[in-house]
Motif scaffolding. Structure first.
Motif, PDB file in Angstrom:
ATOM      1  N   CYS A  55      -3.000   4.942  -2.656  1.00 16.84           N
ATOM      2  CA  CYS A  55      -3.992   5.786  -1.990  1.00 16.84           C
ATOM      3  C   CYS A  55      -3.906   7.207  -2.537  1.00 16.84           C
ATOM      4  CB  CYS A  55      -3.743   5.822  -0.487  1.00 16.84           C
ATOM      5  SG  CYS A  55      -3.757   4.211   0.310  1.00 16.84           S
ATOM      6  N   GLY A  56      -5.003   7.706  -3.032  1.00 16.75           N
ATOM      7  CA  GLY A  56      -5.041   9.092  -3.443  1.00 16.75           C
ATOM      8  C   GLY A  56      -5.109  10.012  -2.232  1.00 16.75           C
ATOM      9  N   HIS A  57      -4.889  11.270  -2.448  1.00 16.60           N
ATOM     10  CA  HIS A  57      -4.980  12.252  -1.361  1.00 16.60           C
ATOM     11  C   HIS A  57      -5.154  13.636  -1.995  1.00 16.60           C
ATOM     12  CE1 HIS A  57      -4.755  12.170   2.992  1.00 16.60           C
ATOM     13  NE2 HIS A  57      -4.210  13.367   2.968  1.00 16.60           N
ATOM     14  N   TYR A  58      -5.544  14.591  -1.170  1.00 14.06           N
ATOM     15  CA  TYR A  58      -5.755  15.953  -1.667  1.00 14.06           C
ATOM     16  C   TYR A  58      -6.776  15.928  -2.818  1.00 14.06           C
ATOM     17  CZ  TYR A  58      -1.385  16.312   0.921  1.00 14.06           C
ATOM     18  OH  TYR A  58      -0.418  16.219   1.872  1.00 14.06           O
TER      19      TYR A  58
ATOM     20  N   ILE B 132       0.848  -1.185   0.000  1.00 12.85           N
ATOM     21  CA  ILE B 132       0.000   0.000   0.000  1.00 12.85           C
ATOM     22  C   ILE B 132       0.888   1.240   0.000  1.00 12.85           C
ATOM     23  CG2 ILE B 132      -1.783   1.295   1.232  1.00 12.85           C
ATOM     24  CD1 ILE B 132      -2.736  -1.326   2.437  1.00 12.85           C
ATOM     25  N   ILE B 133       0.652   2.130  -0.952  1.00 13.78           N
ATOM     26  CA  ILE B 133       1.433   3.368  -1.066  1.00 13.78           C
ATOM     27  C   ILE B 133       0.575   4.528  -0.570  1.00 13.78           C
ATOM     28  CG2 ILE B 133       2.665   4.903  -2.630  1.00 13.78           C
ATOM     29  CD1 ILE B 133       2.913   2.531  -4.575  1.00 13.78           C
ATOM     30  N   SER B 134       1.101   5.265   0.408  1.00 12.17           N
ATOM     31  CA  SER B 134       0.336   6.346   1.028  1.00 12.17           C
ATOM     32  C   SER B 134       1.269   7.485   1.426  1.00 12.17           C
ATOM     33  CB  SER B 134      -0.393   5.823   2.274  1.00 12.17           C
ATOM     34  OG  SER B 134      -0.890   6.877   3.062  1.00 12.17           O
ATOM     35  N   CYS B 135       0.750   8.712   1.386  1.00 11.46           N
ATOM     36  CA  CYS B 135       1.546   9.845   1.869  1.00 11.46           C
ATOM     37  C   CYS B 135       1.277  10.105   3.354  1.00 11.46           C
ATOM     38  CB  CYS B 135       1.280  11.096   1.032  1.00 11.46           C
ATOM     39  SG  CYS B 135      -0.411  11.680   1.041  1.00 11.46           S
ATOM     40  N   VAL B 136       0.331   9.356   3.942  1.00 16.60           N
ATOM     41  CA  VAL B 136       0.088   9.423   5.393  1.00 16.60           C
ATOM     42  C   VAL B 136      -0.030   7.985   5.921  1.00 16.60           C
ATOM     43  CG1 VAL B 136      -0.885  11.729   5.709  1.00 16.60           C
ATOM     44  CG2 VAL B 136      -2.327   9.937   4.783  1.00 16.60           C
ATOM     45  N   PRO B 137       1.053   7.225   5.870  1.00 14.17           N
ATOM     46  CA  PRO B 137       1.006   5.786   6.167  1.00 14.17           C
ATOM     47  C   PRO B 137       0.577   5.434   7.582  1.00 14.17           C
ATOM     48  CG  PRO B 137       3.272   6.571   6.054  1.00 14.17           C
ATOM     49  CD  PRO B 137       2.416   7.681   5.545  1.00 14.17           C
ATOM     50  N   ARG B 138       0.783   6.324   8.532  1.00 15.34           N
ATOM     51  CA  ARG B 138       0.445   5.987   9.914  1.00 15.34           C
ATOM     52  C   ARG B 138      -1.061   5.846  10.121  1.00 15.34           C
ATOM     53  NH1 ARG B 138       3.785   8.884  14.546  1.00 15.34           N
ATOM     54  NH2 ARG B 138       2.762   7.163  15.617  1.00 15.34           N
ATOM     55  N   LEU B 139      -1.847   6.367   9.188  1.00 20.58           N
ATOM     56  CA  LEU B 139      -3.284   6.176   9.269  1.00 20.58           C
ATOM     57  C   LEU B 139      -3.661   4.697   9.193  1.00 20.58           C
ATOM     58  CD1 LEU B 139      -4.736   9.016   6.973  1.00 20.58           C
ATOM     59  CD2 LEU B 139      -4.856   8.873   9.458  1.00 20.58           C
TER      60      LEU B 139
ATOM     61  N   PHE C 195      -1.832  22.344 -12.765  1.00 13.06           N
ATOM     62  CA  PHE C 195      -1.705  23.222 -13.936  1.00 13.06           C
ATOM     63  C   PHE C 195      -3.094  23.730 -14.322  1.00 13.06           C
ATOM     64  CE2 PHE C 195       2.295  20.785 -15.042  1.00 13.06           C
ATOM     65  CZ  PHE C 195       3.133  21.874 -14.871  1.00 13.06           C
ATOM     66  N   GLY C 196      -3.174  24.990 -14.665  1.00 14.30           N
ATOM     67  CA  GLY C 196      -4.449  25.572 -15.053  1.00 14.30           C
ATOM     68  C   GLY C 196      -5.205  26.185 -13.899  1.00 14.30           C
ATOM     69  N   GLY C 197      -4.655  26.033 -12.681  1.00 12.30           N
ATOM     70  CA  GLY C 197      -5.289  26.625 -11.515  1.00 12.30           C
ATOM     71  C   GLY C 197      -6.388  25.757 -10.932  1.00 12.30           C
ATOM     72  N   GLY C 198      -7.066  26.300  -9.933  1.00 19.71           N
ATOM     73  CA  GLY C 198      -8.126  25.556  -9.254  1.00 19.71           C
ATOM     74  C   GLY C 198      -7.720  25.204  -7.844  1.00 19.71           C
ATOM     75  N   ALA C 199      -8.720  24.877  -7.035  1.00 13.48           N
ATOM     76  CA  ALA C 199      -8.479  24.564  -5.632  1.00 13.48           C
ATOM     77  C   ALA C 199      -7.886  23.171  -5.475  1.00 13.48           C
ATOM     78  CB  ALA C 199      -9.794  24.666  -4.857  1.00 13.48           C
ATOM     79  N   GLY C 200      -7.098  22.998  -4.412  1.00  9.88           N
ATOM     80  CA  GLY C 200      -6.585  21.677  -4.069  1.00  9.88           C
ATOM     81  C   GLY C 200      -5.223  21.377  -4.664  1.00  9.88           C
ATOM     82  N   MET C 201      -4.518  20.453  -3.986  1.00 11.71           N
ATOM     83  CA  MET C 201      -3.198  20.027  -4.420  1.00 11.71           C
ATOM     84  C   MET C 201      -3.299  18.649  -5.076  1.00 11.71           C
ATOM     85  SD  MET C 201      -1.261  22.552  -3.424  1.00 11.71           S
ATOM     86  CE  MET C 201       0.438  22.054  -3.150  1.00 11.71           C
ATOM     87  N   VAL C 202      -2.295  18.336  -5.897  1.00 11.50           N
ATOM     88  CA  VAL C 202      -2.293  17.087  -6.660  1.00 11.50           C
ATOM     89  C   VAL C 202      -1.024  16.302  -6.348  1.00 11.50           C
ATOM     90  CG1 VAL C 202      -2.334  16.077  -8.967  1.00 11.50           C
ATOM     91  CG2 VAL C 202      -3.613  18.188  -8.509  1.00 11.50           C
ATOM     92  N   LEU C 203      -1.162  14.986  -6.108  1.00 12.29           N
ATOM     93  CA  LEU C 203       0.019  14.148  -5.914  1.00 12.29           C
ATOM     94  C   LEU C 203       0.754  14.015  -7.240  1.00 12.29           C
ATOM     95  CD1 LEU C 203      -1.297  11.237  -3.629  1.00 12.29           C
ATOM     96  CD2 LEU C 203       0.110  13.201  -2.968  1.00 12.29           C
TER      97      LEU C 203
END
Length: 224
Positions: A111-114, A5-12, A54-62
């Motif tokens: 795992c996706g995020h943001y 499992i690949i995660s940017c918040v693995p401790r969850l 790219f192109g703007g908009g709310a939120g961050m992308v992995l």
């Protein structure tokens, strides 16, 4: 089976796999679940794995770079049957999918995020996109745990009674029948007499009837 499992918040995910059936499955050697911190594959000195869209908009992308690096590192050691991405717009996960995946040997779950992941990851690395429902969570960690749980419990030897998984809801497009345990009577509420009869065929027939009835009442779509 091995699930990476690949995660940017693995401790969850730490506690979920350290208890009950999943813990016993790991200890008995029926399944391995290895959680990888995506930040370990970042080349940014701050271990950053996301950026603005790219192109703007709310939120961050992995970003694609750390994800590609992590997946390629794992693939250098073994061949993976599937690389799953947990996303609300994926195919809805069901028992049939769980059954199929339980027959595989090696899986990666991303795992996706943001706001999600770079589309190029989905186009060139992911083999199957999976959703656990039509709603949005903060990340794919809980869905990854759900999918892993549903798969691992089907592996022979994981459950004390291997027939237990075969009688779960949805295995035959029917909901499971009602179940009871001791005492046989509580404050005037009695267990159906048929279940106390010891007559195996009659009990099985009753359970099938109850499954059909419950499915008709609660999930008639399954009978179609």
């Amino acid at each position: 089976m091995r699930i990476d499992i690949i995660s940017c918040v693995p401790r969850l995910l730490d506690s979920y796999f350290d208890h009950s059936i999943l813990k016993r499955a790991k200890e008995a050697g029926h399944a391995q679940v290895i959680i990888h911190d995506l930040r370990d594959y970042s080349e940014n000195k701050h271990r950053q794995v996301d950026d603005y869209a790219f192109g703007g908009g709310a939120g961050m992308v992995l970003g694609i770079e750390p994800i590609a690096k992590c997946i390629r590192h794992l693939q250098s050691f073994r061949i993976y049957d599937e690389i799953l991405y947990m996303t609300p717009d994926g195919d809805v996960f069901d028992q049939r999918t769980a059954n199929r995946l339980s027959m595989t040997k090696n899986l990666i779950i991303l795992c996706g995020h943001y706001k999600g992941i770079d589309e190029r990851v989905r186009e060139h690395f992911i083999t199957k996109e999976v959703s656990i429902g039509d709603y949005v969570l903060s990340g794919g960690e809980l869905p990854a745990a759900v999918v892993s749980d549903a798969i691992i419990r089907l592996i022979p030897g994981v459950l004390n009674d291997e027939t237990s998984a075969l009688t779960d809801s949805f295995q035959d497009n029917l909901l499971a029948p009602p179940v009871y345990t001791r005492p046989a009577e509580f404050e005037g509420l009695k267990v159906p007499e048929i279940l106390l009869s010891g007559h195996e065929k009659k009990i099985n027939d009753w359970r099938l009837e109850q499954s059909i009835k419950r499915t008709q009442e609660r999930r008639p779509d399954l009978l179609k």
